[in-house]
Design an enzyme around this catalytic site. Structure first.
Site, PDB file in Angstrom:
ATOM      1  N   HIS E  18      37.996  53.099  45.264  1.00 29.54           N
ATOM      2  CA  HIS E  18      39.027  52.510  44.410  1.00 29.54           C
ATOM      3  C   HIS E  18      38.660  52.752  42.946  1.00 29.54           C
ATOM      4  O   HIS E  18      37.578  53.223  42.623  1.00 29.54           O
ATOM      5  CB  HIS E  18      39.212  51.002  44.690  1.00 29.54           C
ATOM      6  CG  HIS E  18      38.228  50.100  44.030  1.00 29.54           C
ATOM      7  ND1 HIS E  18      38.574  48.889  43.489  1.00 29.54           N
ATOM      8  CD2 HIS E  18      36.892  50.232  43.826  1.00 29.54           C
ATOM      9  CE1 HIS E  18      37.512  48.294  42.990  1.00 29.54           C
ATOM     10  NE2 HIS E  18      36.480  49.081  43.177  1.00 29.54           N
ATOM     11  N   CYS E  37      34.305  50.483  35.871  1.00 27.89           N
ATOM     12  CA  CYS E  37      35.111  50.283  37.082  1.00 27.89           C
ATOM     13  C   CYS E  37      36.471  50.966  36.968  1.00 27.89           C
ATOM     14  O   CYS E  37      37.220  51.029  37.941  1.00 27.89           O
ATOM     15  CB  CYS E  37      35.282  48.795  37.378  1.00 27.89           C
ATOM     16  SG  CYS E  37      33.713  47.999  37.740  1.00 27.89           S
ATOM     17  N   HIS E  41      35.438  55.252  42.116  1.00 22.72           N
ATOM     18  CA  HIS E  41      34.137  55.036  42.751  1.00 22.72           C
ATOM     19  C   HIS E  41      34.395  54.393  44.119  1.00 22.72           C
ATOM     20  O   HIS E  41      35.490  54.548  44.665  1.00 22.72           O
ATOM     21  CB  HIS E  41      33.223  54.176  41.863  1.00 22.72           C
ATOM     22  CG  HIS E  41      33.728  52.794  41.601  1.00 22.72           C
ATOM     23  ND1 HIS E  41      34.793  52.530  40.749  1.00 22.72           N
ATOM     24  CD2 HIS E  41      33.349  51.588  42.104  1.00 22.72           C
ATOM     25  CE1 HIS E  41      35.023  51.224  40.724  1.00 22.72           C
ATOM     26  NE2 HIS E  41      34.170  50.633  41.546  1.00 22.72           N
ATOM     27  N   HIS E  43      32.821  51.465  47.525  1.00 25.67           N
ATOM     28  CA  HIS E  43      31.916  50.403  47.978  1.00 25.67           C
ATOM     29  C   HIS E  43      31.854  50.353  49.505  1.00 25.67           C
ATOM     30  O   HIS E  43      32.789  50.766  50.194  1.00 25.67           O
ATOM     31  CB  HIS E  43      32.418  49.023  47.508  1.00 25.67           C
ATOM     32  CG  HIS E  43      32.507  48.852  46.031  1.00 25.67           C
ATOM     33  ND1 HIS E  43      31.393  48.777  45.229  1.00 25.67           N
ATOM     34  CD2 HIS E  43      33.577  48.747  45.205  1.00 25.67           C
ATOM     35  CE1 HIS E  43      31.787  48.626  43.977  1.00 25.67           C
ATOM     36  NE2 HIS E  43      33.102  48.604  43.920  1.00 25.67           N
ATOM     37  N   ASP E  81      39.631  50.882  56.065  1.00 27.45           N
ATOM     38  CA  ASP E  81      38.332  51.528  56.306  1.00 27.45           C
ATOM     39  C   ASP E  81      38.412  53.047  56.146  1.00 27.45           C
ATOM     40  O   ASP E  81      39.277  53.701  56.723  1.00 27.45           O
ATOM     41  CB  ASP E  81      37.822  51.192  57.702  1.00 27.45           C
ATOM     42  CG  ASP E  81      36.387  51.655  57.881  1.00 27.45           C
ATOM     43  OD1 ASP E  81      35.637  51.684  56.883  1.00 27.45           O
ATOM     44  OD2 ASP E  81      36.019  51.993  59.018  1.00 27.45           O
ATOM     45  N   HIS E  82      37.474  53.588  55.368  1.00 32.83           N
ATOM     46  CA  HIS E  82      37.459  55.024  55.066  1.00 32.83           C
ATOM     47  C   HIS E  82      38.800  55.468  54.465  1.00 32.83           C
ATOM     48  O   HIS E  82      39.377  56.468  54.855  1.00 32.83           O
ATOM     49  CB  HIS E  82      37.063  55.850  56.300  1.00 32.83           C
ATOM     50  CG  HIS E  82      35.588  55.810  56.562  1.00 32.83           C
ATOM     51  ND1 HIS E  82      34.979  54.733  57.157  1.00 32.83           N
ATOM     52  CD2 HIS E  82      34.591  56.696  56.267  1.00 32.83           C
ATOM     53  CE1 HIS E  82      33.678  54.962  57.233  1.00 32.83           C
ATOM     54  NE2 HIS E  82      33.405  56.131  56.707  1.00 32.83           N
ATOM     55  N   GLU E 129      32.024  42.797  47.423  1.00 34.06           N
ATOM     56  CA  GLU E 129      32.210  44.142  46.910  1.00 34.06           C
ATOM     57  C   GLU E 129      30.853  44.846  46.840  1.00 34.06           C
ATOM     58  O   GLU E 129      30.757  46.056  46.946  1.00 34.06           O
ATOM     59  CB  GLU E 129      32.837  44.068  45.516  1.00 34.06           C
ATOM     60  CG  GLU E 129      33.587  45.318  45.135  1.00 34.06           C
ATOM     61  CD  GLU E 129      34.372  45.110  43.855  1.00 34.06           C
ATOM     62  OE1 GLU E 129      35.608  45.106  43.921  1.00 34.06           O
ATOM     63  OE2 GLU E 129      33.762  44.945  42.775  1.00 34.06           O
TER      64      GLU E 129
END
Lengths: 144, 144, 144, 144, 144, 144
Positions: E18, E37, E41, E43, E81-82, E129
């Site tokens: 995100h 941010c 990037h 997490h 997810d992914h 996060e």
């Protein structure tokens, strides 16, 4: 329905030495009450600060995490990291450095620095002394 | 303003076997409701006990951590560690050993042992069954 | 200089019951040698498998992690998860289920399933019985 | 093929204070070399001891974990837990209490106590000073 | 006294990319408010869902953990997810993907799926996060 | 006997996005080989660097941890933290950003910066992509 309340929590760590010792007690009483914690020793502490507030609809944030981190480091971490809690920390002077006393002192130090953030307020400080022991303080007047 | 309320939390771990099985149900129903947890298996459990009370201004403590640890080990850990929860634990006899039932039984065992500490009371018991699953019990009458 | 050697490690967890008990020993000897581990109990185990090999220059991988995960689940995790190590696992039959014996049996189960991956080989299996205890096995013929 | 070699690892934790200070250096040099670690502070340390040996086919163990734990507590943990590493520990007297010096001293203390276990030997000691920093020592003559 | 209230919590993890970027702001303002941010990037997130309810005296459960896990995976994990939180997730479209906005959106997605479980209700969603930053949401109308 | 060899390890974390995609392959082949990792996603990575050397008898250190931390941040963390590994990192340009390729590239970046420390050398880099997956690289010519 108004803007939703959300809590954000940020953690920082510090390493410090301390011993539990009440100067008004005898050595024997200190040993009896505090046990081996009456010896000089130390910990890797972790402090988790939780702020509670309404979501700003533009930024999508309750409070800028950078501001929270900056306040925590300036008010809490810098004064105690790689220090002796008993000798080096002005806001702990004269206090027995139990986790309970430290967490209440942390609230007193940090809370005024957060007042300028109008849409949120300090909700809880948690202090880990070790993996198996921590304390929580919700302030002198905890409420929703 | 009176003495501040602080919560202290101590964790202990234990290893035990169990299976989820209701003796009044058929094998098929047990399998359908409990899935693979109906098989004999086991866990490294962790139990976190939180006590809430006022800070004693002399000791700087809500409750002596040694007293809390001693009570937890005597009442909770010794009866269950390296045991079968289903067969070896008097206070779980006849109960299905779900995490929910265990945490409520733990409260019933521990709470009377903490009543002698006048300035604090048992606030919450958290039981981790694994890294990803835990339960919390705040007692039969939770309040601030 | 040839393609670099890299090690990749994947972890999986399982929950199982066991007790340490040698059927050829008296109850007293079992108790003396194994202590409380002679009681039926259980753990959340974690198993870390390390594979060592040369980097494939097209894929950038030593071995496809999905293949490693699939092999670990089929050969190791499915036979033991939510089971009794002493009664339910064919490849542990007749063995005392110490972490040492389990990790060696895991190697024997998993190693043949990895032979088809030509550019790498099984390097180490680590088995955690709890946060504070683990064992490592590097195979019958460990070498670089 | 002989009995398989397996490594077993057990962890213990302790809390201690220390400062990095070389008495033969000036205050300025100590500050320049050790930075804030020249201040009195402390840590929750963790020490992981790995023993390597052949599996005993009767017990299924390389070494009885209880014996390892007993030796670690007697030789390593009891002398340092809730102590000042700089003032209270005979085997650290006169040493700068860097993690490197402590781990080498731990080896010297523990290794003789493990010699009576004929089928295994001390393989590695790992000392965590914090979550992000640890040291490993494999002894004066590391080999397979 | 009625059946006791117990809270059960289950955790799942997901990996996503995100960036924090408000399309109605200038690039300079985005950079000033969100700092690094504002860069693309990612997490490894963890989401902990807590359900609160009365213990069923037959099953010994507040809610079947399998049902909770199934609902969490279908409603929360599979969509994110992914994935890129900013581009791939229908229920986050048009939102700045702060942890606060994500956790509130998660509540809106999950809560209706849990209404059919009559003896309990969604109590809290916590979203990590990173190890040091998490947010909690207790719903639009939090109460005991 | 000479000065003892000791290994010191320091960890740092970073958050980054990536996708596994080989530009010379078809979309179908990328999907078949990399699965969901072919989607844009991200991780909280951790990188552990181990340096091996002889103990300096004055300082009690193998290498000043501050120097190691400074080199890691300048060479490894700053270029990748809060970045896209695929687009923003010069030393990963043209590489598929598997953990294996990243860890080898990290070695190439960091090793020259450590050569000036004469009594020690880079021994291993471990890269965690998630709690359950990590890779290790011991360099092009691993030896004791």
């Amino acid at each position: 329905m108004g803007a939703p309340f959300v809590e954000i929590t940020h953690s920082e760590e510090f390493s410090a030495s301390h011993r539990l010792h009440n100067a008004r007690w005898t050595a024997a009483k200190n040993r009896r009450i505090y046990g081996i914690c009456n010896n000089l020793h130390g910990h890797n502490y972790a402090v988790q600060v939780t702020v509670r507030g309404t979501l700003d609809s533009s930024s999508g944030m309750v409070m800028n995490l950078t501001d929270l981190m900056t306040a925590m480091r300036a008010r809490l971490i810098d004064p105690v990291d790689h220090k002796s809690l008993d000798r080096d920390v002005p806001f702990l002077r004269g206090k027995v450095t139990t986790a309970e006393n430290v967490v209440v002192a942390f609230w007193t130090e940090l809370e005024p620095a957060l007042r300028k953030f109008k849409t949120c307020r300090l909700h809880r400080i948690r202090l880990y002394e070790s993996r198996n022991n921590f304390v929580d303080y919700l302030g002198p007047d905890p409420s929703i």
